[in-house]
Each structure stands twice: as C-alpha cells, then as structure tokens.
Write a protein that holds these residues in place. Sequence first.
Motif, PDB file in Angstrom:
ATOM      1  N   LEU A  82       0.823  -1.217   0.000  1.00 51.43           N
ATOM      2  CA  LEU A  82       0.000   0.000   0.000  1.00 51.43           C
ATOM      3  C   LEU A  82       0.856   1.266   0.000  1.00 51.43           C
ATOM      4  O   LEU A  82       0.422   2.321  -0.442  1.00 51.43           O
ATOM      5  CB  LEU A  82      -0.832   0.032   1.290  1.00 51.43           C
ATOM      6  N   GLN A  84       3.717   1.707  -1.565  1.00 49.12           N
ATOM      7  CA  GLN A  84       4.755   1.600  -2.590  1.00 49.12           C
ATOM      8  C   GLN A  84       5.079   2.915  -3.276  1.00 49.12           C
ATOM      9  O   GLN A  84       6.148   3.042  -3.863  1.00 49.12           O
ATOM     10  CB  GLN A  84       4.393   0.537  -3.620  1.00 49.12           C
ATOM     11  N   PHE A  85       4.197   3.902  -3.177  1.00 49.94           N
ATOM     12  CA  PHE A  85       4.522   5.170  -3.824  1.00 49.94           C
ATOM     13  C   PHE A  85       5.766   5.802  -3.186  1.00 49.94           C
ATOM     14  O   PHE A  85       6.471   6.570  -3.824  1.00 49.94           O
ATOM     15  CB  PHE A  85       3.325   6.139  -3.784  1.00 49.94           C
ATOM     16  N   ASN A  88       8.675   5.008  -5.223  1.00 43.33           N
ATOM     17  CA  ASN A  88       8.711   5.873  -6.404  1.00 43.33           C
ATOM     18  C   ASN A  88       9.272   7.258  -6.057  1.00 43.33           C
ATOM     19  O   ASN A  88      10.075   7.824  -6.791  1.00 43.33           O
ATOM     20  CB  ASN A  88       7.297   5.987  -6.977  1.00 43.33           C
ATOM     21  N   TRP A 111       5.096  14.768 -11.946  1.00 44.39           N
ATOM     22  CA  TRP A 111       4.287  13.742 -11.291  1.00 44.39           C
ATOM     23  C   TRP A 111       3.752  12.731 -12.289  1.00 44.39           C
ATOM     24  O   TRP A 111       3.294  13.154 -13.333  1.00 44.39           O
ATOM     25  CB  TRP A 111       3.098  14.428 -10.578  1.00 44.39           C
ATOM     26  N   PRO A 112       3.804  11.440 -12.032  1.00 45.13           N
ATOM     27  CA  PRO A 112       4.398  10.885 -10.825  1.00 45.13           C
ATOM     28  C   PRO A 112       5.879  10.533 -10.951  1.00 45.13           C
ATOM     29  O   PRO A 112       6.557  10.501  -9.942  1.00 45.13           O
ATOM     30  CB  PRO A 112       3.589   9.611 -10.593  1.00 45.13           C
ATOM     31  N   ASN A 113       6.400  10.271 -12.169  1.00 48.02           N
ATOM     32  CA  ASN A 113       7.738   9.675 -12.219  1.00 48.02           C
ATOM     33  C   ASN A 113       8.572  10.021 -13.448  1.00 48.02           C
ATOM     34  O   ASN A 113       9.386   9.232 -13.891  1.00 48.02           O
ATOM     35  CB  ASN A 113       7.620   8.150 -12.093  1.00 48.02           C
ATOM     36  N   GLU A 232       0.155   8.261  -0.787  1.00 45.98           N
ATOM     37  CA  GLU A 232      -0.238   7.187  -1.704  1.00 45.98           C
ATOM     38  C   GLU A 232      -0.067   7.620  -3.149  1.00 45.98           C
ATOM     39  O   GLU A 232      -0.329   6.837  -4.068  1.00 45.98           O
ATOM     40  CB  GLU A 232      -1.692   6.761  -1.481  1.00 45.98           C
ATOM     41  N   GLY A 233       0.294   8.888  -3.368  1.00 43.62           N
ATOM     42  CA  GLY A 233       0.626   9.330  -4.711  1.00 43.62           C
ATOM     43  C   GLY A 233      -0.351  10.258  -5.390  1.00 43.62           C
ATOM     44  O   GLY A 233      -0.032  10.821  -6.432  1.00 43.62           O
ATOM     45  N   GLN A 234      -1.561  10.441  -4.835  1.00 41.76           N
ATOM     46  CA  GLN A 234      -2.516  11.322  -5.508  1.00 41.76           C
ATOM     47  C   GLN A 234      -2.008  12.764  -5.541  1.00 41.76           C
ATOM     48  O   GLN A 234      -1.376  13.239  -4.612  1.00 41.76           O
ATOM     49  CB  GLN A 234      -3.904  11.311  -4.829  1.00 41.76           C
ATOM     50  N   PHE A 246      -6.460  14.002  -7.353  1.00 43.61           N
ATOM     51  CA  PHE A 246      -6.528  13.263  -8.613  1.00 43.61           C
ATOM     52  C   PHE A 246      -5.647  12.025  -8.602  1.00 43.61           C
ATOM     53  O   PHE A 246      -4.510  12.060  -8.136  1.00 43.61           O
ATOM     54  CB  PHE A 246      -6.070  14.142  -9.786  1.00 43.61           C
ATOM     55  N   SER A 247      -6.187  10.960  -9.178  1.00 36.59           N
ATOM     56  CA  SER A 247      -5.376   9.788  -9.469  1.00 36.59           C
ATOM     57  C   SER A 247      -4.786   9.973 -10.852  1.00 36.59           C
ATOM     58  O   SER A 247      -5.117  10.924 -11.556  1.00 36.59           O
ATOM     59  CB  SER A 247      -6.233   8.528  -9.442  1.00 36.59           C
ATOM     60  N   LEU A 248      -3.926   9.031 -11.231  1.00 36.87           N
ATOM     61  CA  LEU A 248      -3.168   9.171 -12.466  1.00 36.87           C
ATOM     62  C   LEU A 248      -4.005   9.504 -13.702  1.00 36.87           C
ATOM     63  O   LEU A 248      -3.683  10.411 -14.440  1.00 36.87           O
ATOM     64  CB  LEU A 248      -2.388   7.871 -12.701  1.00 36.87           C
ATOM     65  N   LYS A 249      -5.087   8.764 -13.906  1.00 35.43           N
ATOM     66  CA  LYS A 249      -5.811   8.932 -15.170  1.00 35.43           C
ATOM     67  C   LYS A 249      -6.893  10.002 -15.093  1.00 35.43           C
ATOM     68  O   LYS A 249      -7.606  10.232 -16.046  1.00 35.43           O
ATOM     69  CB  LYS A 249      -6.413   7.597 -15.608  1.00 35.43           C
TER      70      LYS A 249
END
Lengths: 254, 160
Positions: A82, A84-85, A88, A111-113, A232-234, A246-249
């Motif tokens: 959970l 793992q971001f 990254n 963002w993100p990578n 978590e990366g949002q 926002f999430s990635l997509k």
Amino acid sequence: MQNNTISGLFIGQNLISLKSVDSTNNYLKNQLAKSKPLPEGTVILAEDQFAGRGQFENKWLSQPGKNLTFSILLFPVFLAPLKQFLLNIAVSLAINDTITSFIGCDCKIKWPNDIYFKDKKIGGVLIENILQGSKWKYAIVGIGINVNQLQFDDRIKNITSLSAIIGKELALDTLLSALSSSINNRYNQLKGNDFENHIEEYKKNLYRYQSMHAYESNGIPFEGRITNIKPEGQLEITVGDEVKSFSLKEVKYL
Amino acid sequence: MDIKQVQELIRFVAKSGVNEVSIEEKDFKITIKTNQQPTYVTAVAQQAPVAVAQPVPAAPVAPVISAADAKAIAAAEDMANYVTVKSPMIGTFYRSAGPDKTYFVNVGDEVKAGQVVCIIEAMKLFNEIESEVTGRIVKILVDNSSPVEYDQPLFLVEPA
C-alpha cells in the motif's frame, strides 16, 4: 565495481551488461521467473533496449549506446505494498538530485515519475513489482535517461537529453555509478524509516509546484496550482478555494 | 479475527453437526448457523423469516461483513470452500500484460502457487500479483481494466 559493503552501498555490485534486450525490466522478470537467485541491488544495463516501455506499452525510442537504460532489482519487503509510492518518491528524488548535479541547474520531477528540464522530458522511472498475494517480493526499478542522444523522432515532442542541455557528451558509466549510489542512499533512508523529508523534497522538486497552470479532468479544462502530493501518490490541485485530489488517469496537464 | 480464521470457523461449524455457534470478543461478534435442522432463534427474530425461507450454511454478522444481505451471505458461502485473491492496493485491475496480450488466467484454469494471475496498476507502478495457492480459478470477480479498492476480492481459487 569495488566492494562497498561497509558504506551500505549494494546497488550495482552485481552488474549485468547486455548488448541488446527487449527491456531490462523484462530481462530481470524472466530471470526471476526461472528462479535464478539474484542478489538485491543487481543492475541490468542495456546498450540497446529495443522495446523499453515509457508507460504501459508506450515505446521508448532510444539510439543504441547513447543513453542510460537500466533496471535495479530491490527487495522492499519492509514496506507494505500500500505504501509503494514511497519507493517511487525515493527513486525519483535520487535521479533528480543526481541529474541536477550533473547539469548544474535544476531539473524537476513531473508527477508521478518523469524527470523534466524546463518543459522537456529527459527521463523517467518505471517500477514493476512482484507480489505474492499481499506480500511484496521484488521491485524492478526501470530507469531511462536521455544522455548523449541529440536527434529525436519528430513524432515525440517535448524531449531533450543531458548532452543537449550542457553542450557536451557525458560518460555513461560515471552517470550510472552516481545514480546507483544516490538511489542506494535514498533507499537506505526508506528502509531505515528515515524518510520524513522525502515527501517534502519531492514536492519542492515537483514540476509546476505552486504555480498556476492549465489542466483537464473529465474533458473539462481548468486552472489551478499543484499544492500537495499524498503519500499514496494522488496529486492535489487547488482550484480557487477548493482542493481537488486526482489519481493518475483523472487529470491531464495542458 | 481475520478472514482466514472466519473461513476455518465456518468449515469447522459445518462439519461439527451443531446448528449455531456464537462467539463474542471485545469488539467483534460472529454468529454462524448451519442449515441442519433449522431452528427458530428468538435472538435474531428480525432475520428469522429470511433464514427460514432460505436456509444458508453460514451468515456471519457485523462487523466482519456488515451488509447482511443476500450478496454477503453468498460470498460467505463461497469463501468457505475457496481461497480469495484480493487486491493489495487501490488501482486498476488488468488481466493481461498489455492490450494485445493474452489473459494470464481464465475461469477453469489450473494455477500454481507463484503464478501471475493479474496486474494492478497504481500511480504508474505495475504490480504483478501471484497466486498464493495451487488450484483452479473458479470465478473472476472484476472486469479487465476496472478500478479496484484495497482488499477487494479479485479471484476465487479452489485449492487443489
């Protein structure tokens, strides 16, 4: 490479150099699938990676021998999948720090990578993990950096290389060992639970952080400022008085 | 009590021949009823008509499975025999390594422990999920490229 066990450096101690491979990530995955025991920190380096992936099947068009394309094998069993971001973040920060020191001016993490110089991409990270059920077994950290390539496919816009920025060629092996030790240090901080500053530093080095820019979500354009990244990366963008997550997509940079 | 213990308990109760077991711990309560000789139980008077009309082998009560609807009961029934592969994170569920690639597994396929069954993509991190058990895929509970929540059941596997 010399033995650096005392300093806690293990990334790149086992270096496998390949002339040509579909993708260094795939090569590592195939080796692991054959139950080949590989030590943590193993680096697979390819002169020519003919089917490297930018993101899910987006091909990385690289001239053989000009760029750095490699993968690192890590065993982040100490982190819940959970979280793992955080891996990254650690890897992106390490790459950003190293490249900044080589070109002598700031590059940014998009963002993100991805790694950007001004509005152009110079590289990126693609992490593939192998989990047994809910347990993290392996992380395969694929990295691609445009180093000495000066001509790019016309279909790809917004792309550049380190050599195009500084006006001279760079030795790939010097850059590789600088990247390996920098990633190693950030990874050790993550492992040692000493990563409180990682998110703050990631934000500080974020492309478009805190300035007004145009974005699009669900086909609707809007203007806002990137103000936060969740662990978590949002991505959080402040639009007027409202903070949207926002999430990635769910968001597109305009 | 985790879901594995609940599954074991259901199996144990089903075999034991008793028709109801209630366990109450600090902040946890579970009642398991079997359909052997259905009996009228005053303690669950509200649910009794349903239980009589459709005797079910197991009906765990809150908080483990709070929605005591037919779906949850059906899920509990499945869980008694099958191992559930769950999503270890929030992300997008993929049944293949790419749009033009074949699915890792289909319903009816035999899988070995350690075999990749799907990919969950989360923030551009791609996670290949391996099955923890050897067995047969009984059900695929999520459509290809749909969003999944943490702990959401993805596959039911009948252990070999």
